[in-house]
Design a protein around this motif. Structure first.
Motif, short mmCIF file in Angstrom:
data_model
loop_
_atom_site.label_atom_id
_atom_site.label_comp_id
_atom_site.label_asym_id
_atom_site.label_seq_id
_atom_site.Cartn_x
_atom_site.Cartn_y
_atom_site.Cartn_z
N THR A 148 0.09 -8.60 1.37
CA THR A 148 1.55 -8.85 0.16
C THR A 148 2.64 -7.60 1.00
OG1 THR A 148 1.60 -5.89 -1.01
CG2 THR A 148 -0.08 -8.32 -1.88
N LEU A 149 3.29 -7.82 0.63
CA LEU A 149 4.93 -7.84 0.91
C LEU A 149 5.39 -6.57 0.49
CD1 LEU A 149 7.33 -10.38 0.33
CD2 LEU A 149 6.88 -9.72 2.40
N GLU A 150 4.32 -5.96 -0.38
CA GLU A 150 3.86 -4.41 -0.72
C GLU A 150 3.81 -3.58 0.29
OE1 GLU A 150 3.35 -1.14 -4.47
OE2 GLU A 150 2.68 -3.28 -5.06
N GLN A 151 2.46 -4.21 0.85
CA GLN A 151 1.58 -3.34 1.44
C GLN A 151 2.16 -3.93 2.63
OE1 GLN A 151 -1.87 -6.13 1.38
NE2 GLN A 151 -2.33 -4.75 -1.02
N ALA A 152 2.80 -4.31 3.12
CA ALA A 152 3.42 -4.18 4.94
C ALA A 152 4.87 -2.87 4.35
CB ALA A 152 3.65 -6.37 5.14
N SER A 153 5.28 -2.95 3.31
CA SER A 153 6.76 -2.10 3.46
C SER A 153 5.83 -1.34 3.05
CB SER A 153 7.01 -2.50 2.27
OG SER A 153 7.10 -3.96 2.11
N LEU A 154 5.47 -0.58 3.69
CA LEU A 154 4.41 1.15 3.77
C LEU A 154 4.99 1.61 5.19
CD1 LEU A 154 0.95 0.46 2.25
CD2 LEU A 154 2.62 1.69 1.64
N PRO A 155 5.01 3.01 4.48
CA PRO A 155 6.39 3.56 5.65
C PRO A 155 5.69 3.55 7.84
CG PRO A 155 5.44 5.40 4.56
CD PRO A 155 5.75 3.70 4.11
N ASP A 156 3.93 3.12 7.76
CA ASP A 156 2.97 3.12 8.54
C ASP A 156 2.45 2.20 9.48
OD1 ASP A 156 1.35 3.57 6.57
OD2 ASP A 156 0.10 4.78 6.95
N VAL A 157 3.51 0.80 8.31
CA VAL A 157 2.80 -0.11 8.71
C VAL A 157 4.22 -0.96 9.69
CG1 VAL A 157 2.30 -2.88 8.10
CG2 VAL A 157 2.25 -1.24 6.67
N ARG A 194 2.63 -15.60 14.57
CA ARG A 194 3.24 -16.35 13.54
C ARG A 194 3.35 -15.24 12.67
NH1 ARG A 194 1.95 -21.65 11.13
NH2 ARG A 194 3.84 -22.23 9.10
N ILE A 195 4.28 -15.28 11.51
CA ILE A 195 3.65 -14.38 10.76
C ILE A 195 4.66 -15.81 9.11
CG2 ILE A 195 5.24 -12.76 8.87
CD1 ILE A 195 5.91 -11.32 11.41
N VAL A 196 3.52 -15.94 7.91
CA VAL A 196 4.61 -16.79 7.26
C VAL A 196 4.75 -16.14 6.46
CG1 VAL A 196 3.51 -18.96 6.40
CG2 VAL A 196 2.40 -18.13 8.86
N VAL A 197 5.60 -16.64 5.63
CA VAL A 197 5.87 -16.02 4.17
C VAL A 197 5.28 -16.44 2.84
CG1 VAL A 197 7.37 -15.18 2.12
CG2 VAL A 197 7.63 -14.23 4.97
N THR A 198 4.28 -15.99 2.53
CA THR A 198 3.67 -17.19 0.99
C THR A 198 3.92 -16.73 -0.45
OG1 THR A 198 0.98 -15.97 1.95
CG2 THR A 198 1.83 -17.31 3.07
N ARG A 199 3.48 -17.46 -1.42
CA ARG A 199 3.40 -16.90 -2.73
C ARG A 199 2.29 -15.78 -2.79
NH1 ARG A 199 7.00 -19.83 -5.92
NH2 ARG A 199 7.20 -22.44 -4.49
N GLU A 200 1.01 -15.67 -2.40
CA GLU A 200 0.24 -14.79 -2.65
C GLU A 200 -0.49 -14.98 -1.27
OE1 GLU A 200 -3.33 -17.89 -4.19
OE2 GLU A 200 -1.66 -16.57 -5.58
#
Length: 223
Positions: A148-157, A194-200
């Motif tokens: 999730t975007l929230e998970q990917a925004s963690l400071p050590d990702v 590739r990184i794909v932004v998705t709804r879920e």
């Protein structure tokens, strides 16, 4: 499909018990392993003294040309991107030391990663409000996983291009791999193209075979 779903943890452990721990990475080892492993696990090859086990799901590891490589960022974004390695290295450089834990039980402690934070890669693409997750597509077909975007925004990702003071090597996912230290290693996609932004979040390769989508260390796939 039922046979593939039974692989998961048992397949990783099984091939290790079968004796692959004695193999050294190289063409001869790859060719020897490829004839005896299940199709869904291409190889489990240790790097001597390092503690790493190199898992693949395809017949060969991907290769890349540093001159032509592009990381595509698209999906639910305002501006799709195609980033060369120089573009990525021009972004704010991130460095960290974190442990890498595999769901099968082994750990490599204090890995020094160099790369870029996900938020800095996404900034120019400008994800749309409807985008809530990221799919990380590997050049190793058909490997894909998501956060999730929230998970990917963690400071050590991060997306890493360097490891332990050296450029990332092919067995570890060169030119670019995801690093998600709070989750088990199958979430840290190698050979990202590739990184794909998705709804879920999408259902990743190992999640299709019985693993948890949210692979928090100590809270999933540990039985």
């Amino acid at each position: 499909m039922k046979d593939e779903q039974r692989l998961g943890r048992a397949a990783f452990l099984g091939v290790t018990v079968a004796g692959l721990s004695s193999l050294v990475w190289g063409r001869s080892a790859w060719e020897a392993a490829s004839g005896i492993l299940p199709r869904s696990v291409g190889a489990v090859l240790p790097q001597p003294t390092s503690g790493w086990r190199i898992y693949t799901v395809a017949a060969t590891m991907p290769t890349f040309d540093p001159e032509t490589y592009r990381l595509r960022v698209d999906g639910l974004v305002q501006r799709p991107l195609a980033l060369a390695l120089d573009d990525l290295r021009a972004l704010p450089v991130a460095q960290q030391v974190s442990d890498f834990r595999c769901v099968t039980g082994w750990t490599v402690e204090d890995v020094r990663w160099t790369g870029v934070r996900i938020r800095d890669v996404l900034a120019a693409a400008a994800p749309l409000p409807s985008g809530a997750a990221l799919s990380f597509v590997s050049a190793e077909r058909p490997y894909v996983d998501s956060l999730t975007l929230e998970q990917a925004s963690l400071p050590d990702v991060m997306l890493a291009w360097g490891m332990d003071g050296r450029p990332l090597e092919r067995p570890h996912g060169a030119p670019l791999r995801l690093v998600m230290p709070r989750m088990y290693g199958y979430k840290s996609v190698k050979w990202v193209e590739r990184i794909v932004v998705t709804r879920e979040p999408v259902v990743g390769y190992w999640e299709q075979r019985g693993y948890d989508r949210d692979a928090w260390i100590g809270h999933s796939n540990s039985a």
